[in-house]
Design a protein around this motif. Sequence first.
Motif, PDB file in Angstrom:
ATOM      1  N   ALA A  62       3.039 -29.655  19.259  1.00 31.21           N
ATOM      2  CA  ALA A  62       3.026 -30.611  18.150  1.00 31.21           C
ATOM      3  C   ALA A  62       1.902 -30.232  17.190  1.00 31.21           C
ATOM      4  O   ALA A  62       0.859 -29.710  17.595  1.00 31.21           O
ATOM      5  CB  ALA A  62       2.815 -32.020  18.683  1.00 31.21           C
ATOM      6  N   GLY A  63       2.144 -30.460  15.918  1.00 34.13           N
ATOM      7  CA  GLY A  63       1.128 -30.189  14.913  1.00 34.13           C
ATOM      8  C   GLY A  63       1.057 -28.748  14.456  1.00 34.13           C
ATOM      9  O   GLY A  63       0.305 -28.422  13.551  1.00 34.13           O
ATOM     10  N   ALA A  68       8.912 -29.166  14.057  1.00 38.39           N
ATOM     11  CA  ALA A  68      10.149 -29.933  13.844  1.00 38.39           C
ATOM     12  C   ALA A  68      11.383 -29.193  14.356  1.00 38.39           C
ATOM     13  O   ALA A  68      12.383 -29.826  14.693  1.00 38.39           O
ATOM     14  CB  ALA A  68      10.320 -30.267  12.365  1.00 38.39           C
ATOM     15  N   SER A  75       3.014 -32.197  23.533  1.00 38.88           N
ATOM     16  CA  SER A  75       2.093 -32.980  22.716  1.00 38.88           C
ATOM     17  C   SER A  75       1.189 -33.865  23.569  1.00 38.88           C
ATOM     18  O   SER A  75       1.530 -34.214  24.694  1.00 38.88           O
ATOM     19  CB  SER A  75       2.897 -33.862  21.762  1.00 38.88           C
ATOM     20  OG  SER A  75       2.045 -34.632  20.946  1.00 38.88           O
ATOM     21  N   VAL A  79       4.698 -38.721  19.575  1.00 41.34           N
ATOM     22  CA  VAL A  79       5.289 -38.569  18.250  1.00 41.34           C
ATOM     23  C   VAL A  79       6.248 -37.383  18.310  1.00 41.34           C
ATOM     24  O   VAL A  79       5.820 -36.240  18.475  1.00 41.34           O
ATOM     25  CB  VAL A  79       4.205 -38.338  17.173  1.00 41.34           C
ATOM     26  CG1 VAL A  79       4.841 -38.142  15.812  1.00 41.34           C
ATOM     27  CG2 VAL A  79       3.220 -39.493  17.162  1.00 41.34           C
ATOM     28  N   GLU A  81       7.950 -35.050  16.588  1.00 42.34           N
ATOM     29  CA  GLU A  81       8.139 -34.300  15.341  1.00 42.34           C
ATOM     30  C   GLU A  81       9.459 -33.543  15.340  1.00 42.34           C
ATOM     31  O   GLU A  81       9.979 -33.204  14.278  1.00 42.34           O
ATOM     32  CB  GLU A  81       7.002 -33.295  15.151  1.00 42.34           C
ATOM     33  CG  GLU A  81       5.637 -33.915  14.963  1.00 42.34           C
ATOM     34  CD  GLU A  81       4.565 -32.846  14.930  1.00 42.34           C
ATOM     35  OE1 GLU A  81       4.589 -32.010  14.006  1.00 42.34           O
ATOM     36  OE2 GLU A  81       3.714 -32.840  15.842  1.00 42.34           O
ATOM     37  N   ASN A  82       9.990 -33.285  16.526  1.00 41.78           N
ATOM     38  CA  ASN A  82      11.232 -32.523  16.653  1.00 41.78           C
ATOM     39  C   ASN A  82      12.470 -33.422  16.746  1.00 41.78           C
ATOM     40  O   ASN A  82      13.565 -32.942  16.994  1.00 41.78           O
ATOM     41  CB  ASN A  82      11.173 -31.597  17.872  1.00 41.78           C
ATOM     42  CG  ASN A  82      11.076 -32.360  19.184  1.00 41.78           C
ATOM     43  OD1 ASN A  82      10.744 -33.549  19.222  1.00 41.78           O
ATOM     44  ND2 ASN A  82      11.336 -31.671  20.278  1.00 41.78           N
TER      45      ASN A  82
END
Length: 145
Positions: A62-63, A68, A75, A79, A81-82
């Motif tokens: 993540a980050g 995504a 992570s 969250v 993101e993907n």
Amino acid sequence: MRVDFYQLSRDPAEAVLPLIARAVRAEGGRLLVVSADEGELGRIGEALWERFPEAFLANGRAGQAHAARQPLLLSGECVAENGARYIAFADGVWREEADGFDRAFLLFGDAGLDGARACWRQLGMREEVERRFWKQDGGKWREGP
């Protein structure tokens, strides 16, 4: 929502998560793997790449760039993101953010047994939650009571 409790007695999370990830990917799903332990996330990332070379369990952090696009995202936070609809708590700590996912996996060892039991009872009071419990029996996983 479905929650699968995995009691780790023989193998650590990094040995079990590739099995879960492979099943999620076979269904066309995406997975968010959460742990507060950065070292554990590193071991899980390596295991995802190496455990099943023929399955190619691509993953990322993540980050980072292209988070995504990652089918399996590692992570320290909940969250996705993907866009994952599946979440795995590798460190054995339940987080209420799991409510935003379709399915959650809680992996815990002996040290996390009391917390997992409390979580099992708490989630059992919610009608919309289906719970399943899995325990290692030798080299196989068996569904328990």
